[in-house]
Design a protein around this motif. Structure first.
Motif, PDB file in Angstrom:
ATOM      1  N   CYS A 166      -6.963  -3.707   2.835  1.00 38.09           N
ATOM      2  CA  CYS A 166      -6.588  -3.964   1.445  1.00 38.09           C
ATOM      3  C   CYS A 166      -7.167  -5.296   0.989  1.00 38.09           C
ATOM      4  N   ASP A 205      -6.676  -8.393  -2.233  1.00 34.75           N
ATOM      5  CA  ASP A 205      -5.881  -8.896  -3.340  1.00 34.75           C
ATOM      6  C   ASP A 205      -6.507 -10.204  -3.811  1.00 34.75           C
ATOM      7  N   ASP A 213       1.071  -5.699   1.439  1.00 41.34           N
ATOM      8  CA  ASP A 213       0.493  -4.349   1.311  1.00 41.34           C
ATOM      9  C   ASP A 213       0.428  -3.641   2.666  1.00 41.34           C
ATOM     10  N   ALA A 241       3.842  -2.538   3.558  1.00 38.87           N
ATOM     11  CA  ALA A 241       4.239  -1.355   2.779  1.00 38.87           C
ATOM     12  C   ALA A 241       3.608  -0.076   3.321  1.00 38.87           C
ATOM     13  N   MET A 242       2.703  -0.196   4.269  1.00 37.85           N
ATOM     14  CA  MET A 242       2.158   0.977   4.964  1.00 37.85           C
ATOM     15  C   MET A 242       2.780   1.097   6.357  1.00 37.85           C
ATOM     16  N   LEU A 299       3.335   4.956   5.842  1.00 39.37           N
ATOM     17  CA  LEU A 299       4.429   5.172   4.907  1.00 39.37           C
ATOM     18  C   LEU A 299       3.866   5.200   3.497  1.00 39.37           C
ATOM     19  N   LEU A 300       3.624   6.377   2.991  1.00 38.97           N
ATOM     20  CA  LEU A 300       2.947   6.505   1.712  1.00 38.97           C
ATOM     21  C   LEU A 300       3.932   6.618   0.549  1.00 38.97           C
ATOM     22  N   ARG A 301       3.423   6.287  -0.633  1.00 37.94           N
ATOM     23  CA  ARG A 301       4.232   6.406  -1.844  1.00 37.94           C
ATOM     24  C   ARG A 301       4.607   7.853  -2.123  1.00 37.94           C
ATOM     25  N   LEU A 361       7.266   4.393   0.540  1.00 40.83           N
ATOM     26  CA  LEU A 361       7.395   2.931   0.538  1.00 40.83           C
ATOM     27  C   LEU A 361       6.382   2.269  -0.379  1.00 40.83           C
ATOM     28  N   ASN A 362       6.810   1.189  -0.985  1.00 43.69           N
ATOM     29  CA  ASN A 362       5.982   0.377  -1.859  1.00 43.69           C
ATOM     30  C   ASN A 362       6.435  -1.061  -1.685  1.00 43.69           C
ATOM     31  N   ASP A 363       5.567  -2.012  -1.973  1.00 41.39           N
ATOM     32  CA  ASP A 363       6.053  -3.388  -2.004  1.00 41.39           C
ATOM     33  C   ASP A 363       6.204  -3.827  -3.458  1.00 41.39           C
ATOM     34  N   ASP A 420       4.510  -5.747  -8.553  1.00 41.68           N
ATOM     35  CA  ASP A 420       4.461  -5.682 -10.022  1.00 41.68           C
ATOM     36  C   ASP A 420       5.838  -5.610 -10.683  1.00 41.68           C
ATOM     37  N   SER A 460       8.084  -0.704 -12.098  1.00 46.68           N
ATOM     38  CA  SER A 460       6.718  -0.237 -11.893  1.00 46.68           C
ATOM     39  C   SER A 460       6.542   0.405 -10.516  1.00 46.68           C
ATOM     40  N   TYR A 518       3.421  -6.295 -14.144  1.00 45.60           N
ATOM     41  CA  TYR A 518       2.287  -7.163 -14.325  1.00 45.60           C
ATOM     42  C   TYR A 518       1.034  -6.324 -14.553  1.00 45.60           C
TER      43      TYR A 518
END
Lengths: 322, 322
Positions: free
Chosen positions: B43, B45, B74, B77-78, B145-147, B208-210, B213, B217, B316
């Motif tokens: 990833c 950023d 990120d 979150a995976m 761990l996907l969205r 999962l997500n971090d 934003d 969101s 954001y």
């Protein structure tokens, strides 16, 4: 460009070359698999507006093409295949959506040639256009071609011709009539030498660098990393007819310090030279023997009619330029 | 900063955590090995001066720390471990060498906690400070761990407390007396939730997500990727006492849309919630049940005393901000 999310959807590739090996594009991160038996190559290269390019010298398509080319060239210089790329782009308000898409089109056209997948990125706003490309590639275990591999007695070689990119830039900066399109193309859309890197990876021991900062600078890096001296002959440095015809006086200087040619330069045992030369001829890759590796401590000498000249790092150095 | 090469030497790590697995730092690219049985997480950023931070709100050390933290988040979150990072930095003339070193010190302090190695990068000059960090991590095959993993009946959870980073930014922007240092620290040096990601990776199915934003969101991304609806309860959204004390009126709005908290939000089967809660308690990781997953097509609803409210993506968004 009203919406970052819409833009990201817009530039997402419709299909992936490595479909079965990539998961999670558009998630927090991308996940990639590799076959066993490979090492991974990772590199990053950044292009900044008004430092590495201007709107005058590079179309948006070229900017994308060249940013990816510079990274693929680094993978080629390790003897590997490029596979994936991620793009971080900082976008000033003055750039139009169509121009931004052209940047990605330029990357895609080159990336497609190597079946590379765009697997992630980040878009931000800012005052200057900054394009950072991260590339991931692979090379068979133990096959990487490092700068530190040169040894006394090696033949020093370089692919293609040198200085064309600098000549092309000169044409663009001075608005010369485009009689030498090959030079301009070499500046705007340089071709990385992946095929040559793969040929070289089959040899026992090769030192290798790509010509991003200029021949003198790249050779000094090899000499320093390998703790050897390198001697090159002025008359054997490959310079194209187009470059000589465009500016005979500056051609040699551009070849030595111009940079951004993205040819490969390196060394291998003298006993392997004939075989390498033959393989390159068979593959249509121009390659020249330009000198030899000698015992020493990291210096590079140029042999001319007037004698030996010690070379200094005169390549592209962003801090000094600014 | 007179010499790019000297600067690069200066920031090269003295030793590597994964010494045996990394080759070629300072070469054209870095080469890394991975044990078999893992997938790689990648990833990027980017932080841009005057967009993501100002010299007023963030010390150079914080800028480095936070840029790396956003990427580690990120990877968390995976469900993975972070291992390597590469840094592309665009440096305006006004930045002093000591300040640049502090940026790298900030990255190093956080990276060392996870035994991460700095394995490459690029330095360029430019008008705006732009810091792009590229992180490579790993996760056991099949464990990501996907969205898109959320299913009807799941419990929706979030770690830590939300809105603290936005509160901290507010304190900094208004030069308030620092009575709430926890909020300021959460903004300047956020802690990614790698340990929680690892705990979650042991469960059968987790979306999962971090929270980069903002909660609204992130939940919308999960709901859209999983094609479900999500219902959350206002009263269960975790808000710290410090944030309530600092500004009771704005606390909830910051929690929902402030972003940059880098907590983890997601869902898992209701039957796994008690076990997850217990494991988090044992590890000292605060975690809250904030709602449930329902059948639907990608919408998120907030349950308040006045009824149900449909949430919009208000996080954001760099293009809209500029």
């Amino acid at each position: 460009m009203s919406d970052e999310f819409a833009f990201i959807k817009d530039i997402q590739p419709a299909r992936l070359f490595h479909e079965e090996m990539v998961i999670g594009i558009g998630d927090d991160a991308a996940i990639v698999s590799f076959e066993d038996g490979y090492e991974k190559i990772v590199c990053v290269d950044t292009m900044v507006e008004d430092v590495h390019f201007t709107r005058q010298t590079m179309a948006p398509f070229d900017i994308g093409f060249k940013a990816l080319a510079a990274n693929i060239s680094d993978v080629a210089a390790m003897g590997g295949y490029p596979m994936y790329y991620l793009v971080s782009i900082t976008i000033p308000k003055s750039w139009k959506p169509d121009e931004l898409k052209e940047i990605y089109n330029g990357m895609k056209q080159l990336g497609d040639q190597y079946e590379m997948d765009l697997i992630g990125g980040d878009t931000t706003s800012g005052k200057t256009m900054v394009l950072s490309v991260f590339v991931i590639g692979k090379v068979e275990k133990g096959k990487r071609l490092l700068r530190s591999n040169a040894k006394e007695g090696d033949v020093v070689f370089v692919s293609g011709s040198l200085g064309d990119s600098a000549g092309g830039l000169d044409i663009l900066l001075h608005n010369r009539p485009v009689a030498y399109q090959t030079l301009v193309t070499k500046h705007q859309q340089p071709k990385p030498q992946v095929a040559l890197g793969r040929i070289l990876s089959r040899y026992e021991r090769v030192s290798l660098n790509d010509v991003s900062d200029g021949l003198a600078s790249e050779l000094l890096e090899i000499a320093e990393a390998s703790q050897v001296d390198i001697l090159i002959n002025k008359e054997t440095i490959p310079i194209s007819d187009d470059l000589r015809n465009y500016d005979a006086d500056k051609a040699f200087s551009w070849a030595m310090t111009g940079g951004e040619d993205f040819e490969l330069v390196g060394s291998l045992p003298a006993s392997d030279w004939d075989s390498l030369h033959e393989k390159c001829m068979a593959s249509g890759i121009p390659i020249s023997k330009i000198g030899s590796v000698q015992g020493g401590q990291g210096q590079v000498f140029l042999k001319t009619d007037e004698g030996l000249q010690k070379l200094k790092k005169e390549g592209y150095n962003h801090f000094n330029r600014s």
